[in-house]
Every structure is written in structure tokens, then in C-alpha cells.
Design an enzyme around this catalytic site. Structure first.
Site, PDB file in Angstrom:
ATOM      1  N   HIS A 151       0.158   5.013  -3.655  1.00  0.00           N
ATOM      2  CA  HIS A 151       0.673   6.323  -3.185  1.00  0.00           C
ATOM      3  C   HIS A 151       2.181   6.654  -3.519  1.00  0.00           C
ATOM      4  CE1 HIS A 151      -2.830   7.438  -0.676  1.00  0.00           C
ATOM      5  NE2 HIS A 151      -2.967   6.292  -0.458  1.00  0.00           N
ATOM      6  N   LEU A 152       2.472   7.377  -4.595  1.00  0.00           N
ATOM      7  CA  LEU A 152       3.935   7.458  -5.043  1.00  0.00           C
ATOM      8  C   LEU A 152       4.630   8.841  -4.284  1.00  0.00           C
ATOM      9  CD1 LEU A 152       3.620   6.898  -8.879  1.00  0.00           C
ATOM     10  CD2 LEU A 152       4.565   5.218  -7.020  1.00  0.00           C
ATOM     11  N   ARG A 153       3.681   9.444  -3.775  1.00  0.00           N
ATOM     12  CA  ARG A 153       4.395  10.536  -2.886  1.00  0.00           C
ATOM     13  C   ARG A 153       5.006  11.638  -3.550  1.00  0.00           C
ATOM     14  NH1 ARG A 153       0.934   9.025   0.844  1.00  0.00           N
ATOM     15  NH2 ARG A 153       1.895   7.343   2.342  1.00  0.00           N
TER      16      ARG A 153
ATOM     17  N   HIS B  62     -10.585   0.673  -0.796  1.00  0.00           N
ATOM     18  CA  HIS B  62     -10.128  -0.106   0.502  1.00  0.00           C
ATOM     19  C   HIS B  62     -11.315  -0.198   1.441  1.00  0.00           C
ATOM     20  CE1 HIS B  62      -9.772   3.984   2.005  1.00  0.00           C
ATOM     21  NE2 HIS B  62      -8.600   4.368   1.555  1.00  0.00           N
TER      22      HIS B  62
ATOM     23  N   ASP C   5      -3.134   0.205  -2.030  1.00  0.00           N
ATOM     24  CA  ASP C   5      -3.063   1.169  -0.997  1.00  0.00           C
ATOM     25  C   ASP C   5      -1.633   1.355  -0.562  1.00  0.00           C
ATOM     26  OD1 ASP C   5      -3.724   3.527   0.485  1.00  0.00           O
ATOM     27  OD2 ASP C   5      -4.910   2.319   2.004  1.00  0.00           O
TER      28      ASP C   5
END
Ligand code: DOR
Length: 423
Positions: free
Chosen positions: A58-60, A227, A300
Site C-alpha cells: 500500500h503506497l497510499r 494474505h 501487505d
């Protein structure tokens, strides 16, 4: 040139120097001469591996830049030995159409990092209407997921699988049956009862996984499962693979290193979705990684601002950092050879992401120079303030780990030298 190390890839182990020119591996062998003016990276006592590939980061960006950006997350990835990451689409706006894919690709192109956006399966990740996957696939998107949520509607999921297989792309599911999971903040079991916090049963994951295995059989479409965290999930994938289904699956480091008992601290740094499970689940995940049921370790990596993670357990967002600790956790905690660990972190995920042309080795003449130099014997202690991520939510503060990334080379450029990210 990477000098004096032991090259370790899917072809095996051999002492060799690696000469890099113009972003490409020019020669691999013993006693090679460095080309004039070439920078020399010392790899004495180290392993020279294909760079790691994360299927789940998750690089946001766009929208949540206070937690992470392509730049900060890319740097964290490089420090963790990654040369490529797949960026999850639960951004704001979500990556659910060509224009947002283009935005992320432009951010990646302006950086030194190799970032591959995943697209959403449904518009706004709302689970109601299919996203325009064809226009995203035309820009090179290979994985699609509504990660953060599962696609609840079975009919829509069937259509998504049919659409995806026509496009030659893979759907990746966050397996969580929303009705059963509603209101849960940790794993439903002894600890949720004792702490008085409502839990999510293992079956919320397993129900959607079982449904999707059935839909994969119905449609013939390949699928990837994100996951996976329970013993039941590992068993389901094992029997699906034995039956010949074209499915792959990943597990996150926190699901083989931590248990639901961590929540006893009430510290939301241990809140994650799917939640930390019980010891038998951890053992099953480890066995799944060892016997090939689980194909990849994926981080994750889920950065969250400090103030959000300081809320009470039931209000804090789920997620923990992963990029800078995954390799060392796998080397320290799994009863696997280094070769097996690197297969799970590099060449198998490269194949699942469709990146095997550029990433995941082998380390051979003519291949793009995406490399990671690992000191397998170095020990270090996780210090949250020293992480490159913009966020601090690692559950491993103070943990001593064995195995450290020494250098990372992306397209021939040394982006990490002696454990320091280069500017
Ligand atoms: O813990 C999680 N955090 N699980 C998810 O599926 C989403 C992620 C996030 O985006 O923070």
C-alpha cells in the site's frame, strides 16, 4: 559491478562477480574485470540475488500522502531488497480507471522505483459494478483486486473472472465475507473473549476463499489469493491445487511471526486485516510456505499515521508496515533454506505479477540488472525511527533479526549501498 559474492537464483548457487552496463547484466563469472570507471559494490560474504518482488504494497498515493508516497514507500522497498512492488488500488481516489493508473505510473516514472499499480475489480471498490479493466490492462496492469475488501456478490465475481480471463489478467481476492466479519477487530477466539473485543472468525476468510475456488473452477480463470491467514485456508488451497486449479496464494510475514495473543497489549499496532490468528494457524501458514501450497510471501505493507494508530483498538485502522522487515523475518523465523525464502520473495511473485521478463532473475547476461545483495549472517534490531516509511506502525520494534540487505540495484542503478538509501 557487484564483486566477490555468491550469486543465488533459480539456477542455483555459484561464486561470481556481476558486471552491469547500461542497466543490464553484461557478464556473470569469476575474476571479472570491472569496466573502466565502473562503481564497485563489495559483496564479500554476501548473496547476490534477483531483487525481491512484493505483490502487496500500500503506497497510499494518491490521497493519503501523510501515511506514505510512491517516493517514501519506494525507498522503504529498496531498503528491504525489493526492486519491484505492486501498488494496491485502495487509494483516494482508488485506482479504478485508466486516468488514475496513469497518475501512479507517472509518479513511478518520476522516481527511481519500479512500481506496478494493481487495478480495482469494481468501480470505487464498491463491489457493485465492474471497473473498466480493459483500459487499465491496456496500460500494463496485470493484477486486479478490491483489496481492503472482498468482492461480495458471487454473480459479479463470476463476471469479473470471465472478463479477466478474456483480457489475460489475474484477479486477486481479499477473502473476507463481509456479513460474517462485520464488527470484528481481531481474530475470534480465546483472546477476543478474554479482551472483550469482538472478533472475526476464520470462517469469514475461508467462506470467500471456498466460493472463489468454486468460481475459478466454473470459469477456468486463474486467481491469486491475498494474505491467507488460517489453517483452513491453507488446506483449501492445497486441495484446490491438487485438483488442478490455476490458483496461487500468498501469506504475509505477520501471519507467520505473530499470533492473536499480541492483542493482549491492546496496542493497535497489532491490529491488521485479516487479523493475527492462533498458533495452529501460524504453523499451518509456515507449512504451506514450505510445501508450495503458498506461492509467495507478500508484505501487505500498510502504513498508517501515528495518530490513527493511537486510537483505541476498535477504532484504529488495520495494517502494519512490512517492506523493510519481510526478508529478515523470513530468514529468521522460517525453517527454510535461503533458496526457498528467495523463491517465495523474488522469482515466484515475479511470475504471479507477470514481471518475470524484468524481475525475479535469473542473474544472467542480458537480463535487466535488478539485484539485491544480502548479508545472511548480519543481525540487527528493528528501530521504528530508522525506517524509511513515512509511517511508524511496525509491530517488530526492538526485535532482533538475522539477515540484512546490503545493496539494492534497480535497472543497474545502486539505490541502496551498504544499507543506506542513495539520494
Ligand atoms: O490490514 C490491512 N490494511 N488489511 C487490508 O486489507 C487493507 C490494509 C490497508 O489498506 O490499510
Amino acid at each position: 559491478m557487484v564483486r566477490g559474492g555468491t550469486v543465488l537464483d533459480q539456477l542455483g548457487r555459484r561464486p561470481a562477480d556481476v558486471v552491469v552496463t547500461d542497466g543490464v547484466v553484461a557478464a556473470v563469472g569469476q575474476g571479472l574485470q570491472a569496466p573502466g570507471g565502473a562503481r564497485i559494490l563489495d559483496a564479500g560474504g554476501c548473496l547476490v540475488s534477483p531483487g525481491l518482488v512484493d505483490l502487496h504494497t500500500h503506497l497510499r498515493q494518491p490521497g493519503m500522502e501523510e501515511a506514505e508516497t510512491v517516493e517514501s514507500g519506494g525507498r522503504a522497498a529498496a531498503l528491504g531488497g525489493y526492486t519491484a512492488v505492486v501498488a494496491m488500488p485502495n487509494t483516494d481516489p482508488p485506482i479504478d480507471c485508466a486516468s488514475v493508473v496513469r497518475d501512479v505510473l507517472e509518479l513511478a516514472a518520476a522516481s527511481r522505483w519500479q512500481v506496478f499499480p494493481a487495478g480495482a475489480i469494481t468501480r470505487e471498490r464498491a463491489g457493485e459494478r465492474l471497473a473498466p479493466m480493459a483500459e487499465m490492462a491496456a496500460l500494463g496492469v496485470r493484477l486486479f483486486t478490491d483489496d481492503g475488501a472482498g468482492v461480495q456478490d458471487s454473480r459479479l465475481m463470476r463476471r469479473a473472472l470471465e472478463y479477466a480471463s478474456g483480457l489475460g489478467v489475474t484477479l486477486a481476492q481479499h477473502c473476507e465475507e463481509a456479513g460474517l466479519a462485520a464488527g470484528g477487530h481481531l481474530h475470534e477466539g480465546a483472546w477476543s473473549s478474554r479482551l472483550g473485543i469482538p472478533g472475526t472468525p476464520a470462517e469469514a476468510e475461508e467462506l470467500m476463499l471456498a466460493r472463489d475456488l468454486t468460481l475459478s473452477r466454473l470459469t477456468g480463470a486463474p486467481m491469486h489469493f491475498l494474505h491467507l491467514s488460517t489453517a483452513g485456508s491453507v488446506a483449501l488451497v492445497r486441495s484446490a491445487k491438487a485438483a488442478g486449479l490455476a490458483v496461487t496464494a500468498e501469506a504475509a510475514p505477520h501471519h507467520f511471526t505473530l499470533t492473536s495473543a499480541c492483542a493482549a497489549s491492546y496496542d493497535p499496532v497489532f491490529k491488521v486485516n485479516p487479523p493475527l490468528r492462533d498458533a495452529p494457524d501460524v504453523d499451518a501458514v509456515k507449512l504451506g510456505l514450505a510445501d508450495g501450497t503458498l506461492d509467495a510471501i507478500a508484505t501487505d505493507h500498510a502504513p498508517h499515521p501515528q495518530e490513527a494508530k493511537e486510537l483505541p483498538f476498535d477504532q484504529a485502522p488495520p495494517g502494519m508496515l512490512g517492506l523493510e522487515t519481510a526478508l529478515a523475518l523470513a530468514l529468521t523465523e522460517l525453517d527454510l533454506t535461503v533458496e526457498e525464502v528467495l523463491a517465495l520473495l523474488s522469482w515466484r511473485p515475479a511470475g504471479i505479477a507477470g514481471l518475470e521478463g524484468d524481475h525475479g532473475g535469473p542473474v544472467a547476461e542480458g537480463r535487466p540488472a535488478n539485484l539485491c545483495v544480502i548479508d545472511p549472517a548480519a543481525t540487527w534490531v528493528v528501530e521504528p525511527d530508522r525506517l524509511a516509511s513515512r509511517s511508524r506502525n511496525t509491530p517488530y520494534a526492538g526485535r532482533r533479526l538475522t539477515g540484512r540487505v546490503r545493496h539494492t540495484v534497480v535497472r543497474g542503478e545502486p539505490v541502496v549501498i551498504d544499507g543506506e538509501a542513495q539520494r
